[in-house]
Design a protein around this motif. Structure first.
Motif, PDB file in Angstrom:
ATOM      1  N   ASP A  77       0.817  -1.215   0.000  1.00 56.26           N
ATOM      2  CA  ASP A  77       0.000   0.000   0.000  1.00 56.26           C
ATOM      3  C   ASP A  77       0.854   1.270   0.000  1.00 56.26           C
ATOM      4  OD1 ASP A  77      -2.324  -1.499   0.093  1.00 56.26           O
ATOM      5  OD2 ASP A  77      -2.326  -1.584   2.290  1.00 56.26           O
ATOM      6  N   ASP A  78       2.148   1.135  -0.175  1.00 58.12           N
ATOM      7  CA  ASP A  78       3.039   2.293  -0.083  1.00 58.12           C
ATOM      8  C   ASP A  78       3.762   2.559  -1.403  1.00 58.12           C
ATOM      9  OD1 ASP A  78       2.501   2.641   2.653  1.00 58.12           O
ATOM     10  OD2 ASP A  78       4.036   1.178   3.200  1.00 58.12           O
ATOM     11  N   VAL A  79       3.973   3.839  -1.693  1.00 61.99           N
ATOM     12  CA  VAL A  79       4.888   4.259  -2.751  1.00 61.99           C
ATOM     13  C   VAL A  79       6.170   4.715  -2.059  1.00 61.99           C
ATOM     14  CG1 VAL A  79       5.344   5.840  -4.654  1.00 61.99           C
ATOM     15  CG2 VAL A  79       3.019   5.002  -4.254  1.00 61.99           C
ATOM     16  N   ILE A  80       7.288   4.116  -2.422  1.00 59.65           N
ATOM     17  CA  ILE A  80       8.569   4.440  -1.787  1.00 59.65           C
ATOM     18  C   ILE A  80       9.454   5.148  -2.806  1.00 59.65           C
ATOM     19  CG2 ILE A  80      10.607   3.514  -0.641  1.00 59.65           C
ATOM     20  CD1 ILE A  80       8.876   1.057   0.118  1.00 59.65           C
ATOM     21  N   LEU A  81       9.768   6.417  -2.536  1.00 58.13           N
ATOM     22  CA  LEU A  81      10.642   7.183  -3.407  1.00 58.13           C
ATOM     23  C   LEU A  81      12.088   6.949  -2.997  1.00 58.13           C
ATOM     24  CD1 LEU A  81      11.150   9.342  -5.605  1.00 58.13           C
ATOM     25  CD2 LEU A  81      10.847  11.083  -3.812  1.00 58.13           C
ATOM     26  N   HIS A  82      12.883   6.441  -3.909  1.00 54.75           N
ATOM     27  CA  HIS A  82      14.300   6.188  -3.611  1.00 54.75           C
ATOM     28  C   HIS A  82      15.161   7.408  -3.926  1.00 54.75           C
ATOM     29  CE1 HIS A  82      13.585   2.023  -2.648  1.00 54.75           C
ATOM     30  NE2 HIS A  82      12.979   1.824  -3.808  1.00 54.75           N
ATOM     31  N   ASP A  83      14.978   7.999  -5.081  1.00 62.06           N
ATOM     32  CA  ASP A  83      15.738   9.202  -5.420  1.00 62.06           C
ATOM     33  C   ASP A  83      15.190   9.800  -6.706  1.00 62.06           C
ATOM     34  OD1 ASP A  83      17.298   8.127  -7.815  1.00 62.06           O
ATOM     35  OD2 ASP A  83      17.955   6.727  -6.263  1.00 62.06           O
ATOM     36  N   ILE A  84      15.592  11.023  -6.955  1.00 59.30           N
ATOM     37  CA  ILE A  84      15.294  11.708  -8.221  1.00 59.30           C
ATOM     38  C   ILE A  84      16.633  12.181  -8.766  1.00 59.30           C
ATOM     39  CG2 ILE A  84      14.150  13.674  -9.327  1.00 59.30           C
ATOM     40  CD1 ILE A  84      12.035  13.549  -7.162  1.00 59.30           C
ATOM     41  N   GLY A  85      17.141  11.470  -9.750  1.00 57.83           N
ATOM     42  CA  GLY A  85      18.428  11.844 -10.318  1.00 57.83           C
ATOM     43  C   GLY A  85      19.596  11.018  -9.834  1.00 57.83           C
ATOM     44  N   GLY A  86      19.322   9.931  -9.123  1.00 55.83           N
ATOM     45  CA  GLY A  86      20.395   9.030  -8.719  1.00 55.83           C
ATOM     46  C   GLY A  86      21.111   9.427  -7.451  1.00 55.83           C
ATOM     47  N   LYS A  87      22.369   9.013  -7.325  1.00 50.38           N
ATOM     48  CA  LYS A  87      23.155   9.206  -6.116  1.00 50.38           C
ATOM     49  C   LYS A  87      23.271  10.666  -5.722  1.00 50.38           C
ATOM     50  CE  LYS A  87      27.711   8.224  -4.135  1.00 50.38           C
ATOM     51  NZ  LYS A  87      29.061   7.657  -4.389  1.00 50.38           N
ATOM     52  N   ALA A  88      23.378  11.563  -6.705  1.00 47.97           N
ATOM     53  CA  ALA A  88      23.509  12.998  -6.410  1.00 47.97           C
ATOM     54  C   ALA A  88      22.335  13.492  -5.579  1.00 47.97           C
ATOM     55  CB  ALA A  88      23.596  13.789  -7.711  1.00 47.97           C
ATOM     56  N   SER A  89      21.156  12.932  -5.819  1.00 46.66           N
ATOM     57  CA  SER A  89      19.970  13.319  -5.065  1.00 46.66           C
ATOM     58  C   SER A  89      20.029  12.789  -3.637  1.00 46.66           C
ATOM     59  CB  SER A  89      18.720  12.801  -5.772  1.00 46.66           C
ATOM     60  OG  SER A  89      17.569  12.983  -4.995  1.00 46.66           O
ATOM     61  N   ARG A  90      20.514  11.574  -3.485  1.00 44.81           N
ATOM     62  CA  ARG A  90      20.527  10.951  -2.161  1.00 44.81           C
ATOM     63  C   ARG A  90      21.499  11.609  -1.206  1.00 44.81           C
ATOM     64  NH1 ARG A  90      20.300   6.362  -5.521  1.00 44.81           N
ATOM     65  NH2 ARG A  90      22.515   5.882  -5.173  1.00 44.81           N
ATOM     66  N   ASN A  91      22.614  12.155  -1.719  1.00 45.28           N
ATOM     67  CA  ASN A  91      23.589  12.757  -0.811  1.00 45.28           C
ATOM     68  C   ASN A  91      23.652  14.282  -0.918  1.00 45.28           C
ATOM     69  OD1 ASN A  91      24.972  13.214  -3.170  1.00 45.28           O
ATOM     70  ND2 ASN A  91      26.575  11.696  -2.781  1.00 45.28           N
ATOM     71  N   HIS A  92      22.597  14.877  -1.472  1.00 40.46           N
ATOM     72  CA  HIS A  92      22.467  16.345  -1.552  1.00 40.46           C
ATOM     73  C   HIS A  92      23.641  16.997  -2.284  1.00 40.46           C
ATOM     74  CE1 HIS A  92      19.165  15.956   1.286  1.00 40.46           C
ATOM     75  NE2 HIS A  92      19.965  15.326   2.121  1.00 40.46           N
TER      76      HIS A  92
END
Length: 238
Positions: free
Chosen positions: A91-106
């Motif tokens: 029942d969940d949508v899980i967002l991992h990232d937008i744009g790859g690794k650059a998104s995850r580590n700001h």
């Protein structure tokens, strides 16, 4: 929020641009209504202690940085929806990232590259921006998001951003940083849609404006290098 509503918002670039400008508004309020108030600046001079200034300015830069991150994600959602990485689990949508690794580590500089903002044929680059100064400012803002505005130290001493030696520090850490930040938000504004189409009148105005800002920025940077800076006030001049 149900999955359908979540996905509609996730895939709508305007949602990301709106949040980008909301963050900019917070930063602008800190700058104009607090930091630049005459009484506050005079109190700093009397106290001979810049801790309050640093705390407020760091938090303003944090919100500018978060705003830029949201705007860059808006560009990716708009132009490269395949880079929106999510999964539906039960029942969940899980967002991992937008744009790859650059998104995850700001990493704003890498995210700007991924969004295409720094491409040579991009309108932002045509306005005279996107060089080494932009890189240093985005890397510094990345530090503000990750730790500098939130904690006294990063979790690793090697993670402290070190500016390129040939870029005047005033252009990254003083108010001159706005000469890089503001055109980025101008660029975001030029990409927002008006009635389903790009606002061509604004786009033309934007291109003219960023060219002038680029010329002013290069002049101010040169004045700083030559020791004759007449630009905005910086910490050391308070």
């Amino acid at each position: 929020m149900n999955n359908d509503d979540y996905l509609i918002k996730l895939k709508n670039p305007e949602v990301w641009f709106e949040h980008a400008f909301a963050q900019k508004m917070v930063a602008d309020k800190l700058l104009v209504d607090v930091i630049m108030k005459k009484d506050f600046l005079l109190s700093l001079r009397k106290e001979s202690n810049l801790n309050k200034y640093v705390a407020l300015w760091s938090n303003a830069l944090y919100h500018y940085g978060i705003g830029i991150e949201n705007g860059l994600k808006g560009i990716i959602v708009k132009n490269q929806p395949e880079l929106v990485n999510f999964e539906i689990s039960g029942d969940d949508v899980i967002l991992h990232d937008i744009g790859g690794k650059a998104s995850r580590n700001h990493d704003l500089y890498s995210l700007a590259n991924r969004a295409g903002m720094l491409d040579r044929n991009n309108d932002y680059r045509k306005g005279g921006f996107g060089g080494k100064l932009t890189k240093n400012v985005l890397q510094s803002l990345s530090d503000m998001i990750r730790w500098a505005a939130r904690y006294p130290l990063p979790n690793n001493s090697a993670k402290v951003f070190r500016m390129d030696d040939d870029v005047p520090s005033v252009c990254v850490y003083g108010f001159h940083v706005l000469d890089v930040i503001c055109p980025i938000f101008d660029y975001f504004k030029s990409l927002r849609e008006l009635n389903g189409e790009v606002d061509e009148d604004y786009l033309e105005e934007y291109l003219h404006g960023v060219t002038k800002k680029a010329e002013d920025l290069m002049r101010k940077s040169q004045e700083k290098v030559n020791g004759n800076d007449t630009g905005r006030t910086v910490v050391g001049e308070i």
